[in-house]
Write a protein that holds these residues in place. Structure first.
Motif, PDB file in Angstrom:
ATOM      1  N   PRO A   1       0.802  -1.227   0.000  1.00 49.49           N
ATOM      2  CA  PRO A   1       0.000   0.000   0.000  1.00 49.49           C
ATOM      3  C   PRO A   1       0.829   1.268   0.000  1.00 49.49           C
ATOM      4  O   PRO A   1       0.321   2.337  -0.332  1.00 49.49           O
ATOM      5  CB  PRO A   1      -0.824  -0.117   1.285  1.00 49.49           C
ATOM      6  CG  PRO A   1       0.002  -0.999   2.176  1.00 49.49           C
ATOM      7  CD  PRO A   1       0.675  -1.976   1.269  1.00 49.49           C
ATOM      8  N   PHE A   2       2.107   1.180   0.378  1.00 50.21           N
ATOM      9  CA  PHE A   2       2.993   2.342   0.310  1.00 50.21           C
ATOM     10  C   PHE A   2       4.431   1.859   0.167  1.00 50.21           C
ATOM     11  O   PHE A   2       4.755   0.719   0.518  1.00 50.21           O
ATOM     12  CB  PHE A   2       2.840   3.252   1.543  1.00 50.21           C
ATOM     13  CG  PHE A   2       3.189   2.606   2.851  1.00 50.21           C
ATOM     14  CD1 PHE A   2       4.486   2.626   3.343  1.00 50.21           C
ATOM     15  CD2 PHE A   2       2.213   1.975   3.613  1.00 50.21           C
ATOM     16  CE1 PHE A   2       4.805   2.029   4.549  1.00 50.21           C
ATOM     17  CE2 PHE A   2       2.523   1.366   4.825  1.00 50.21           C
ATOM     18  CZ  PHE A   2       3.818   1.394   5.297  1.00 50.21           C
TER      19      PHE A   2
ATOM     20  N   PRO B   1       6.084  13.273   0.805  1.00 50.84           N
ATOM     21  CA  PRO B   1       5.047  12.265   0.581  1.00 50.84           C
ATOM     22  C   PRO B   1       4.190  12.571  -0.647  1.00 50.84           C
ATOM     23  O   PRO B   1       3.899  13.733  -0.940  1.00 50.84           O
ATOM     24  CB  PRO B   1       4.213  12.328   1.861  1.00 50.84           C
ATOM     25  CG  PRO B   1       5.139  12.867   2.893  1.00 50.84           C
ATOM     26  CD  PRO B   1       6.021  13.841   2.163  1.00 50.84           C
ATOM     27  N   ILE B   2       3.819  11.528  -1.366  1.00 49.86           N
ATOM     28  CA  ILE B   2       2.955  11.631  -2.541  1.00 49.86           C
ATOM     29  C   ILE B   2       1.793  10.665  -2.337  1.00 49.86           C
ATOM     30  O   ILE B   2       1.987   9.505  -1.968  1.00 49.86           O
ATOM     31  CB  ILE B   2       3.729  11.306  -3.828  1.00 49.86           C
ATOM     32  CG1 ILE B   2       4.847  12.335  -4.031  1.00 49.86           C
ATOM     33  CG2 ILE B   2       2.817  11.271  -5.032  1.00 49.86           C
ATOM     34  CD1 ILE B   2       5.815  11.990  -5.136  1.00 49.86           C
ATOM     35  N   TRP B   3       0.584  11.146  -2.576  1.00 53.29           N
ATOM     36  CA  TRP B   3      -0.627  10.384  -2.288  1.00 53.29           C
ATOM     37  C   TRP B   3      -1.353  10.049  -3.576  1.00 53.29           C
ATOM     38  O   TRP B   3      -1.388  10.867  -4.511  1.00 53.29           O
ATOM     39  CB  TRP B   3      -1.540  11.183  -1.354  1.00 53.29           C
ATOM     40  CG  TRP B   3      -0.814  11.791  -0.183  1.00 53.29           C
ATOM     41  CD1 TRP B   3      -0.390  13.078  -0.043  1.00 53.29           C
ATOM     42  CD2 TRP B   3      -0.395  11.115   1.012  1.00 53.29           C
ATOM     43  NE1 TRP B   3       0.257  13.262   1.151  1.00 53.29           N
ATOM     44  CE2 TRP B   3       0.271  12.076   1.832  1.00 53.29           C
ATOM     45  CE3 TRP B   3      -0.521   9.810   1.482  1.00 53.29           C
ATOM     46  CZ2 TRP B   3       0.801  11.768   3.078  1.00 53.29           C
ATOM     47  CZ3 TRP B   3       0.020   9.502   2.719  1.00 53.29           C
ATOM     48  CH2 TRP B   3       0.664  10.469   3.507  1.00 53.29           C
TER      49      TRP B   3
ATOM     50  N   PHE C   1      -2.912   4.707  -2.064  1.00 52.69           N
ATOM     51  CA  PHE C   1      -1.496   4.355  -2.137  1.00 52.69           C
ATOM     52  C   PHE C   1      -0.674   5.589  -1.773  1.00 52.69           C
ATOM     53  O   PHE C   1      -1.130   6.722  -1.953  1.00 52.69           O
ATOM     54  CB  PHE C   1      -1.149   3.880  -3.555  1.00 52.69           C
ATOM     55  CG  PHE C   1       0.315   3.631  -3.789  1.00 52.69           C
ATOM     56  CD1 PHE C   1       0.928   2.498  -3.288  1.00 52.69           C
ATOM     57  CD2 PHE C   1       1.080   4.532  -4.517  1.00 52.69           C
ATOM     58  CE1 PHE C   1       2.284   2.268  -3.499  1.00 52.69           C
ATOM     59  CE2 PHE C   1       2.423   4.311  -4.740  1.00 52.69           C
ATOM     60  CZ  PHE C   1       3.029   3.176  -4.226  1.00 52.69           C
ATOM     61  N   ALA C   2       0.537   5.374  -1.267  1.00 47.69           N
ATOM     62  CA  ALA C   2       1.402   6.504  -0.909  1.00 47.69           C
ATOM     63  C   ALA C   2       2.857   6.181  -1.184  1.00 47.69           C
ATOM     64  O   ALA C   2       3.289   5.021  -1.102  1.00 47.69           O
ATOM     65  CB  ALA C   2       1.212   6.875   0.557  1.00 47.69           C
ATOM     66  N   ILE C   3       3.600   7.226  -1.509  1.00 48.34           N
ATOM     67  CA  ILE C   3       5.051   7.161  -1.640  1.00 48.34           C
ATOM     68  C   ILE C   3       5.648   8.049  -0.550  1.00 48.34           C
ATOM     69  O   ILE C   3       5.256   9.212  -0.414  1.00 48.34           O
ATOM     70  CB  ILE C   3       5.519   7.648  -3.024  1.00 48.34           C
ATOM     71  CG1 ILE C   3       4.894   6.793  -4.131  1.00 48.34           C
ATOM     72  CG2 ILE C   3       7.045   7.617  -3.132  1.00 48.34           C
ATOM     73  CD1 ILE C   3       5.124   7.344  -5.528  1.00 48.34           C
ATOM     74  N   ASN C   4       6.521   7.484   0.221  1.00 52.49           N
ATOM     75  CA  ASN C   4       7.221   8.203   1.304  1.00 52.49           C
ATOM     76  C   ASN C   4       6.301   8.811   2.364  1.00 52.49           C
ATOM     77  O   ASN C   4       6.544   9.934   2.835  1.00 52.49           O
ATOM     78  CB  ASN C   4       8.125   9.304   0.726  1.00 52.49           C
ATOM     79  CG  ASN C   4       9.266   8.744  -0.085  1.00 52.49           C
ATOM     80  OD1 ASN C   4       9.733   7.642   0.168  1.00 52.49           O
ATOM     81  ND2 ASN C   4       9.719   9.500  -1.080  1.00 52.49           N
TER      82      ASN C   4
END
Length: 386
Positions: A235-236, A300-302, A320-323
């Motif tokens: 999920p991330f 963070p990127i959502w 989903f998320a990045i960082n």
């Protein structure tokens, strides 16, 4: 005859080998192991670099996280996460008994500074209790890190009122969410092996440094959907600039669309990425379509799936998320909770969508199509994950 043994002993002295001290760099997190040693003139210190991307850089007791004028510097030495043998090394020779102070300059002068998190080393430092002890040197480095974090979290004069509040509300409705911390634009020179470039990125409290683990970036595979699944798996992810996120679309019809923490289930009004719908039939079991993005920032990127038939996938928690900063209040679970709590409310039907990414950038990512359009070198990397 009584002088013979003495003469023989003196003759052998020049052939006595200097000691070699092995230091592990990053083997146990952001540390040198051991952290401090005693070394005689002529001894060699061999630094063995483990996964991630570190340096061995000379500093001074007075400035633990700054390069000493005329001091040595290994440069950044990236090591892949799966490399466990044939590790790269870098060696220095001790010339005298003066203390030698060392730090890792990864993410220097930012809250993510490795030195600021205690990644320092010393040779021939004072004993504990003495002013120039290793303990005092490390405390000074940690103090530098604390100062950088405090400076990054401090609100500017223009947004002091907004940042002072510990909570705010989501994009619509009255659902409360943690307030966004201050984001600091940073311009930094990045060195990776023989490559040197200047990058501007958003330094976010708790976000990673801007130096990638490898020049070509690390590939992260994320599965989108699947039989009876409304999920991104994982999920991330934690990713650095140049890393590639490969979204593999499985059964049903999903998207990967950028949103914001405060408005999880709606596409950014301007900027941001969107894969569009990628339908996959139920009987497909291999050769799934992919869609790629390349990370350009550390904030963070959502993202979410914008499928609404027969019901909102985002409202069911398909985000989903990045960082995401997992030790903060704005972690992935909090983002997912916002998505499930406010999606589909009456207020959502009339509210204006968020206009830009929370980082203030135009999505902070570049998009590359997957499938046949992917460069061969990327396809080769991806193949190892399938």
């Amino acid at each position: 005859m009584i002088f013979a043994p003495l003469s023989l002993g003196l003759a052998l002295l020049p052939f006595v080998s200097a000691a070699v001290h092995d230091i592990q760099v990053g083997a146990n997190g952001l540390t040198y192991t051991p952290e401090a040693i005693s070394a005689a003139p002529g001894d060699q210190i061999v630094f063995h670099f483990h996964a991630k991307n570190h340096t061995v850089t000379q500093s001074s007791f007075a400035d633990p996280c700054g390069l000493k004028e005329g001091g040595f510097d290994s440069g950044f030495i990236p090591v892949a996460a799966n490399q466990t043998d044939n590790l790269p090394t870098w060696t220095i020779t001790i010339n005298d008994t003066a203390p030698v102070w060392v730090y890792c300059r990864q993410a220097g002068k930012t809250p993510a500074s490795h030195c600021g998190q205690g990644m320092v080393f010393a040779a021939n430092c004072g004993l504990d209790g003495q002013p120039n002890s290793f303990t005092n040197f490390k405390k000074s480095a940690l103090a530098v890190g604390a100062s950088l974090s405090a400076a990054a979290a401090a609100p500017s004069s223009t947004d002091a009122a907004a940042a002072a509040a510990s909570i705010t509300t989501a994009a619509y409705g009255d659902y409360t969410i943690p307030a966004a911390p201050a984001v600091t634009p940073v311009t930094q020179t990045v060195t990776l092996g023989s490559q040197v470039w200047t990058t501007t990125y958003n330094s976010y409290p708790g976000s990673p440094g801007p130096t990638p683990a490898a020049a070509e970036g690390v590939v992260h595979k994320v599965i989108v959907g699947g039989p009876n699944k409304l999920t991104f798996d994982p999920p991330f992810v934690a990713a650095q600039p140049r890393d590639i996120i490969v979204f593999e679309f499985q059964q049903k019809n999903h998207t990967v669309t950028q949103s914001s923490f405060a408005d999880p289930c709606r596409k950014l009004a301007t900027g941001g990425f969107d894969s569009d719908f990628v339908p996959v039939a139920d009987n497909v079991t291999s050769d799934y379509p992919t869609w790629n993005i390349t990370v350009n920032d550390t904030a963070p990127i959502w993202a979410y799936c914008r499928q609404k038939t027969p019901a909102s996938h985002c409202g069911s928690g398909m985000v989903f998320a990045i960082n995401p900063v997992q030790n903060s209040e704005r972690n992935f679970t909090a983002f997912q909770n916002v998505a499930t709590a406010i999606n589909g409310t009456a207020a959502a039907q009339t509210a204006a969508p968020t206009t830009s990414a929370s980082s203030g950038s135009n999505g902070a990512m570049s998009v590359r199509m997957g499938g046949a359009g992917v460069a061969l070198v990327v396809s080769a990397i991806i193949a190892t994950f399938l």
